[in-house]
Design a protein around this motif. Structure first.
Motif, mmCIF file in Angstrom:
data_model
loop_
_atom_site.group_PDB
_atom_site.id
_atom_site.type_symbol
_atom_site.label_atom_id
_atom_site.label_comp_id
_atom_site.label_asym_id
_atom_site.label_seq_id
_atom_site.Cartn_x
_atom_site.Cartn_y
_atom_site.Cartn_z
ATOM 1 N N VAL A 188 4.860 4.277 -3.424
ATOM 2 C CA VAL A 188 4.472 4.408 -2.014
ATOM 3 C C VAL A 188 5.320 3.454 -1.178
ATOM 4 N N ASN A 189 5.057 3.420 0.107
ATOM 5 C CA ASN A 189 5.820 2.604 1.043
ATOM 6 C C ASN A 189 5.649 1.108 0.767
ATOM 7 N N ALA A 190 6.501 0.332 1.376
ATOM 8 C CA ALA A 190 6.407 -1.126 1.325
ATOM 9 C C ALA A 190 6.603 -1.651 2.736
ATOM 10 N N THR A 191 6.261 -2.933 2.944
ATOM 11 C CA THR A 191 6.432 -3.526 4.266
ATOM 12 C C THR A 191 6.920 -4.965 4.131
ATOM 13 N N TYR A 192 7.705 -5.406 5.104
ATOM 14 C CA TYR A 192 8.172 -6.791 5.147
ATOM 15 C C TYR A 192 7.317 -7.549 6.147
ATOM 16 N N ALA A 193 6.894 -8.765 5.778
ATOM 17 C CA ALA A 193 6.135 -9.612 6.694
ATOM 18 C C ALA A 193 6.276 -11.068 6.295
ATOM 19 N N SER A 194 6.657 -11.899 7.242
ATOM 20 C CA SER A 194 6.629 -13.362 7.085
ATOM 21 C C SER A 194 7.356 -13.851 5.838
ATOM 22 N N GLY A 195 8.522 -13.254 5.539
ATOM 23 C CA GLY A 195 9.322 -13.718 4.420
ATOM 24 C C GLY A 195 8.993 -13.061 3.093
ATOM 25 N N TYR A 196 8.089 -12.088 3.084
ATOM 26 C CA TYR A 196 7.673 -11.443 1.842
ATOM 27 C C TYR A 196 7.786 -9.930 1.951
ATOM 28 N N LEU A 197 8.042 -9.306 0.820
ATOM 29 C CA LEU A 197 7.924 -7.861 0.712
ATOM 30 C C LEU A 197 6.566 -7.558 0.099
ATOM 31 N N LEU A 198 5.792 -6.715 0.770
ATOM 32 C CA LEU A 198 4.484 -6.317 0.283
ATOM 33 C C LEU A 198 4.581 -4.888 -0.245
ATOM 34 N N PHE A 199 4.101 -4.684 -1.473
ATOM 35 C CA PHE A 199 4.234 -3.364 -2.102
ATOM 36 C C PHE A 199 3.120 -3.184 -3.119
ATOM 37 N N LEU A 200 2.893 -1.953 -3.533
ATOM 38 C CA LEU A 200 1.874 -1.655 -4.528
ATOM 39 C C LEU A 200 2.489 -1.584 -5.916
ATOM 40 N N ARG A 201 1.835 -2.223 -6.854
ATOM 41 C CA ARG A 201 2.141 -2.074 -8.275
ATOM 42 C C ARG A 201 0.881 -1.479 -8.902
ATOM 43 N N GLY A 202 0.912 -0.167 -9.125
ATOM 44 C CA GLY A 202 -0.314 0.528 -9.481
ATOM 45 C C GLY A 202 -1.213 0.555 -8.263
ATOM 46 N N THR A 203 -2.398 -0.044 -8.374
ATOM 47 C CA THR A 203 -3.306 -0.150 -7.226
ATOM 48 C C THR A 203 -3.443 -1.583 -6.729
ATOM 49 N N THR A 204 -2.563 -2.474 -7.215
ATOM 50 C CA THR A 204 -2.599 -3.883 -6.804
ATOM 51 C C THR A 204 -1.538 -4.150 -5.743
ATOM 52 N N LEU A 205 -1.937 -4.749 -4.652
ATOM 53 C CA LEU A 205 -1.001 -5.115 -3.595
ATOM 54 C C LEU A 205 -0.325 -6.433 -3.975
#
Length: 311
Positions: A149-166
């Motif tokens: 699925v999609n990912a997002t950048y925020a405050s120096g981090y990439l946020l993404f899903l690994r399975g159902t864990t953010l």
């Protein structure tokens, strides 16, 4: 955001996939097969360019350029925020099986952007699905991370899903690379496989919003008479995408997506059998958008079982 009261913006009927301008004064959105913008304080909605259907996400850069997905399949486009013709800014790699680029997000430099690239059929997982980094210059994209699925950048981090864990992993903006180790932020995050979206969003001020849940809630079908009065339900709750009633009103063909079964398939309700439905298509590809023949004995439908979508 200090209030729980929402108010509608006039002139945005049918709007979908909204995104903010960099100064938070305007909102971009898709409606009426067009990409539009409107002031957050209200006012007329302005058309920027044509799109084929409701797009798959947009992002507004600080230099007045919007990058967006004009259709469920195909490359990303770019357009000036004061309107004009749009032009492709990515190229779908069909040799690798890519079908869609979507969910772009500008990085702080205003030149590069994240986007999700999907391979294969709608609603399917592929080990090569993932996040890439594109450029307004049209340079070849840089692969960043495998995810569904999609990912997002925020405050120096990439946020993404690994399975159902953010997950959150440090991201080097100078080298455009992930660094360090990923750490979990939240578990059991809701995701919608047909559109390849995880239900989470992060601001640049450290605020994270997300929805938990492991099942798609789905929707229900109901009959209404010509006066608009609801006369009863049809079938069970499911992930309906579209449906078509036969001419004799005795059968309903519906496209249903079930994350546990893979891509969408067509199911049929025969009204003489009540709420029972029977599966009509079984191919591993994505099948949908059925149309009944006049005599109600055949269905034409769309499928990508041979690669591209055909009838």
């Amino acid at each position: 955001v200090d209030s729980l009261t929402a108010h509608p913006l006039a002139g945005t009927a049918g709007a979908g996939m909204p995104f903010w301008s960099p100064d938070s004064r305007s909102i971009g959105f898709f409606a009426d097969e067009k990409l539009k913008r409107i002031e957050a304080s209200g006012g007329p909605a302005l058309t920027l360019c044509e799109v084929s259907v409701v797009g798959r996400g947009g992002t507004w850069g600080r230099d007045g350029v919007i990058v967006f997905a004009p259709a469920p399949n195909g490359p990303l486009h770019k357009v000036r925020d004061d309107g004009g013709p749009s032009t492709p800014v990515t190229q779908v790699d069909t040799a690798r099986g890519q079908t869609s680029h979507r969910w772009p997000q500008f990085l702080p430099d205003g030149k590069h952007f994240l986007f999700f690239a999907r391979l294969g059929a709608l609603g399917t997982s592929n080990e090569n699905n993932g996040i890439h980094i594109g450029s307004l210059d049209g340079d070849p994209p840089k692969f960043l991370l495998r995810t569904q699925v999609n990912a997002t950048y925020a405050s120096g981090y990439l946020l993404f899903l690994r399975g159902t864990t953010l997950m959150a992993q440090p991201f080097d903006l100078d080298r455009l690379e992930l660094v360090g180790e990923a750490v979990p932020l939240a578990e059991q995050i809701q995701a919608e496989p047909s559109s390849a979206t995880g239900v989470f969003s992060a601001s640049q001020t450290g605020v994270l919003a997300y929805q938990t849940g492991t099942e798609i809630a789905g929707s229900s079908l109901f009959w209404r008479d010509r006066a608009g009065k609801q006369t009863g339900p049809l079938g069970d709750t499911a992930g309906y995408m579209d449906l078509r009633l036969s001419r004799d009103r005795q059968k309903v063909a519906a496209t249903i997506i079930d994350p546990n079964m893979g891509p969408p398939d067509i199911w049929i309700y025969e009204l003489s059998r009540g709420s029972l439905r029977s599966r009509f298509t079984f191919d591993p590809g994505a099948d949908g958008w059925p149309v009944w023949s006049a005599d109600g004995t055949r269905l034409a439908f769309t499928s990508n079982r041979k690669g591209q979508f055909n009838l």
